[in-house]
Design a protein around this motif. Structure first.
Motif, PDB file in Angstrom:
ATOM      1  N   GLU A 123      10.917 -10.684  72.570  1.00 53.74           N
ATOM      2  CA  GLU A 123      11.653 -10.173  73.732  1.00 53.74           C
ATOM      3  C   GLU A 123      13.161 -10.333  73.507  1.00 53.74           C
ATOM      4  O   GLU A 123      13.937  -9.402  73.708  1.00 53.74           O
ATOM      5  CB  GLU A 123      11.230 -10.928  74.985  1.00 53.74           C
ATOM      6  N   ALA A 147      14.184  -7.895  70.810  1.00 52.70           N
ATOM      7  CA  ALA A 147      14.208  -6.507  71.298  1.00 52.70           C
ATOM      8  C   ALA A 147      15.453  -6.260  72.146  1.00 52.70           C
ATOM      9  O   ALA A 147      16.113  -5.219  72.023  1.00 52.70           O
ATOM     10  CB  ALA A 147      12.949  -6.224  72.117  1.00 52.70           C
ATOM     11  N   GLN A 148      15.776  -7.265  72.982  1.00 50.47           N
ATOM     12  CA  GLN A 148      16.945  -7.086  73.852  1.00 50.47           C
ATOM     13  C   GLN A 148      18.245  -7.097  73.045  1.00 50.47           C
ATOM     14  O   GLN A 148      19.191  -6.384  73.367  1.00 50.47           O
ATOM     15  CB  GLN A 148      16.947  -8.164  74.931  1.00 50.47           C
ATOM     16  N   ILE A 173      18.521  -3.687  71.613  1.00 47.58           N
ATOM     17  CA  ILE A 173      18.993  -2.739  72.643  1.00 47.58           C
ATOM     18  C   ILE A 173      20.509  -2.850  72.802  1.00 47.58           C
ATOM     19  O   ILE A 173      21.215  -1.837  72.858  1.00 47.58           O
ATOM     20  CB  ILE A 173      18.283  -2.988  73.998  1.00 47.58           C
ATOM     21  N   ARG A 174      20.995  -4.110  72.849  1.00 44.32           N
ATOM     22  CA  ARG A 174      22.440  -4.302  73.002  1.00 44.32           C
ATOM     23  C   ARG A 174      23.194  -3.697  71.809  1.00 44.32           C
ATOM     24  O   ARG A 174      24.217  -3.041  71.964  1.00 44.32           O
ATOM     25  CB  ARG A 174      22.777  -5.794  73.145  1.00 44.32           C
ATOM     26  N   ARG A 216      23.163   0.038  72.023  1.00 42.13           N
ATOM     27  CA  ARG A 216      24.119   0.498  73.038  1.00 42.13           C
ATOM     28  C   ARG A 216      25.551   0.419  72.491  1.00 42.13           C
ATOM     29  O   ARG A 216      26.369   1.318  72.719  1.00 42.13           O
ATOM     30  CB  ARG A 216      23.978  -0.354  74.315  1.00 42.13           C
ATOM     31  N   LEU A 246      15.619   3.446  71.427  1.00 42.20           N
ATOM     32  CA  LEU A 246      15.445   2.697  72.680  1.00 42.20           C
ATOM     33  C   LEU A 246      13.997   2.798  73.166  1.00 42.20           C
ATOM     34  O   LEU A 246      13.457   1.859  73.753  1.00 42.20           O
ATOM     35  CB  LEU A 246      16.417   3.219  73.750  1.00 42.20           C
ATOM     36  N   VAL A 253      11.715   0.454  71.086  1.00 40.99           N
ATOM     37  CA  VAL A 253      11.846  -0.968  71.443  1.00 40.99           C
ATOM     38  C   VAL A 253      10.849  -1.342  72.546  1.00 40.99           C
ATOM     39  O   VAL A 253      10.441  -2.494  72.673  1.00 40.99           O
ATOM     40  CB  VAL A 253      13.302  -1.268  71.879  1.00 40.99           C
ATOM     41  N   GLN A 254      10.408  -0.343  73.320  1.00 42.22           N
ATOM     42  CA  GLN A 254       9.460  -0.623  74.405  1.00 42.22           C
ATOM     43  C   GLN A 254       8.120  -1.144  73.868  1.00 42.22           C
ATOM     44  O   GLN A 254       7.309  -1.676  74.626  1.00 42.22           O
ATOM     45  CB  GLN A 254       9.228   0.638  75.242  1.00 42.22           C
ATOM     46  N   TYR A 255       7.876  -0.972  72.558  1.00 43.13           N
ATOM     47  CA  TYR A 255       6.643  -1.513  71.977  1.00 43.13           C
ATOM     48  C   TYR A 255       6.557  -3.022  72.184  1.00 43.13           C
ATOM     49  O   TYR A 255       5.475  -3.590  72.236  1.00 43.13           O
ATOM     50  CB  TYR A 255       6.550  -1.197  70.483  1.00 43.13           C
ATOM     51  N   GLN A 256       7.728  -3.675  72.296  1.00 43.51           N
ATOM     52  CA  GLN A 256       7.711  -5.119  72.522  1.00 43.51           C
ATOM     53  C   GLN A 256       6.943  -5.435  73.793  1.00 43.51           C
ATOM     54  O   GLN A 256       6.150  -6.373  73.834  1.00 43.51           O
ATOM     55  CB  GLN A 256       9.156  -5.644  72.616  1.00 43.51           C
ATOM     56  N   ASP A 257       7.150  -4.609  74.839  1.00 43.93           N
ATOM     57  CA  ASP A 257       6.453  -4.859  76.107  1.00 43.93           C
ATOM     58  C   ASP A 257       4.960  -4.581  75.955  1.00 43.93           C
ATOM     59  O   ASP A 257       4.125  -5.282  76.521  1.00 43.93           O
ATOM     60  CB  ASP A 257       7.066  -3.980  77.204  1.00 43.93           C
TER      61      ASP A 257
END
Lengths: 124, 323
Positions: free
Chosen positions: B38, B41-42, B45-46, B49, B242, B245-249
């Motif tokens: 998590e 992944a975050q 994302i940063r 961005r 982006l 990255v949702q695969y982490q969830d």
């Protein structure tokens, strides 16, 4: 004027991913960590143009949230998309019955998400 | 059960205890995996961005440069157009001056005619002068009776003198004007023609400059268009990243479901064996409970059949469905 999209998810990674995708696409974003927080935000006067909600969340899940949001004044026709790992047809049917506009399986690419948003939000 | 190291018998309770401690360690590791992925992944994302922001700044800068270059190009084009107009005027100027010279020469011819007329005026004034002298002589002979006539004769003589002086001045002015036209203007036109030829050459250079400017402008327009296209592609790739990255969830939820099933299994084992390690609830119930847990786990997994690996084939659920 930029349209506002509310995203509801208990995963901070999902919220970050969606927020960044949507902001890059030019939308304003409201966040809620579950259905209960989202409902309070709507009751507090927030008026998003579109809601994207997870289904499995603590406190209040997405299905219940969709039903309660639709019952609020002014939210009868606002598009609500479910974004979840749940692929079960029964859950889809339940969400559809309560007024969901569409069902997206995680993960959803930015391109697909923007395409769907353009379909349910003309002019976005 | 025998302990291989010590050849001593090990109770089911001891085995269960080790098993559950192992499970606890594994669960703790899985929890760390969730937290770490998590966080990672975050962080991704940063970074993505930030990458987007950098690309946006770059394109904003390039857009600004393009606009400035465009404005500059317009200003240069306006200036060049102005200079080209001057060049065209200059190119036509010698011919215009030649035409003007012809007109001036016609005027000079007219002036010569005027000059001839002044000779006539001079002759008339001379005759008038002689006439006045004669009149004065005759008035003198007439004595006092001719006094009045003498006054008239004097006036006539002065008038004749004035007319003659005027004719001389007019003649002199006309001669000077003719000299200017014949000498100065002709040489001015000749000198100007050389300078005007230089200006015409400059006008050609200016036109070439404008052509080069157009070429350069087109070159940069193409470059800006290419950069804009790359930026567009970059934005699409960022949007895709982006989404990935949702695969982490997705993985997090998968691990959570496993942890729930494993927790239920461990509880079932504890219930059956109790703290003493001896079966207290009847070990015959254990397979039934484990079967129940397995069924629930598989049902949950079936509800979440969503990943690319799991959705190959025609029975795959729709990834996107609008109602």
């Amino acid at each position: 004027m930029a349209k506002t999209i509310m995203i509801v998810d208990d995963s901070s990674t999902m919220l970050m991913s969606l927020r960044n995708s949507l902001e890059i696409a030019g939308f304003k974003v409201l966040e809620a960590s579950d259905g209960s927080v989202a409902l309070k935000t709507l009751q507090g006067g927030a008026k998003p143009d579109l809601i994207i909600t997870d289904i499995n969340m603590p406190n209040m899940g997405g299905i219940e949230f969709i039903g309660k949001a639709r019952a609020l004044a002014g939210f009868r026709f606002i598009p609500i998309l479910a974004l979840t790992t749940e692929s079960q047809q029964g859950k889809r049917d339940e969400a559809k019955k309560l007024g969901a506009t569409g069902w997206l399986l995680k993960p959803v690419s930015g391109t697909d998400l923007n395409k769907i948003i353009k379909q349910v939000l003309p002019g976005a | 059960m025998l302990n291989e190291d010590h050849d001593t018998e090990v109770s089911p309770g001891e085995t269960l205890d080790v098993f559950l401690r192992l499970e606890e360690a594994l669960d703790s590791t899985l929890k760390s995996v969730i937290d770490d992925t998590e966080s990672s992944a975050q962080s991704i994302i940063r970074n993505i961005r930030q990458l987007h922001e950098s690309a946006r700044k770059l394109t904003t800068y390039l857009d600004g440069t393009s606009l400035n270059a465009g404005d500059l190009g317009k200003e240069i084009a306006q200036s060049v157009a102005f200079l080209v107009d001057i060049g065209t005027f200059v190119e036509r100027l010698p011919a215009k001056m030649e035409r003007d010279l012809v007109s001036i020469q016609a005027v000079v011819e007219e002036m010569k005619t005027l000059s001839d007329l002044t000779s006539d005026v001079k002759a008339i004034s001379l005759q008038s002068h002689l006439l006045a002298i004669n009149a004065a002589v005759e008035a003198g002979r007439a004595g006092s009776a001719g006094n009045a006539f003498k006054v008239v004769a004097d006036e006539m003589r002065r008038l004749a003198g004035n007319s003659n002086a005027m004719a001389v001045r007019i003649n002199s002015g006309l001669a000077r004007a003719q000299q200017i036209v014949d000498g100065g203007l002709r040489s001015t036109i000749t000198d100007s023609s050389r300078q005007l030829a230089d200006v015409s050459t400059a006008a050609v250079a200016i036109r070439r400059l404008q052509d080069n400017l157009d070429d350069m402008s087109q070159f940069y327009k193409t470059r800006f268009a290419i950069v804009a296209k790359h930026n567009e592609d970059l934005v699409l790739e960022i949007a895709e990243a982006l989404g990935q990255v949702q695969y982490q969830d997705v993985v997090r939820q998968c691990i959570e479901r496993y942890r729930i099933a494993a927790g239920r299994r461990n509880d079932a084992l504890r219930d059956v064996f109790g703290s003493s390690g001896d079966p207290v609830g009847g070990d015959a119930a254990l397979p039934v409970q484990l079967e129940l847990i397995l069924g629930d786990f598989l049902a949950e997994e079936d509800k979440h059949r969503h990943s690319v690996r799991q959705t190959q084939g025609s029975s795959a659920p729709l990834k996107i469905e609008l109602f």
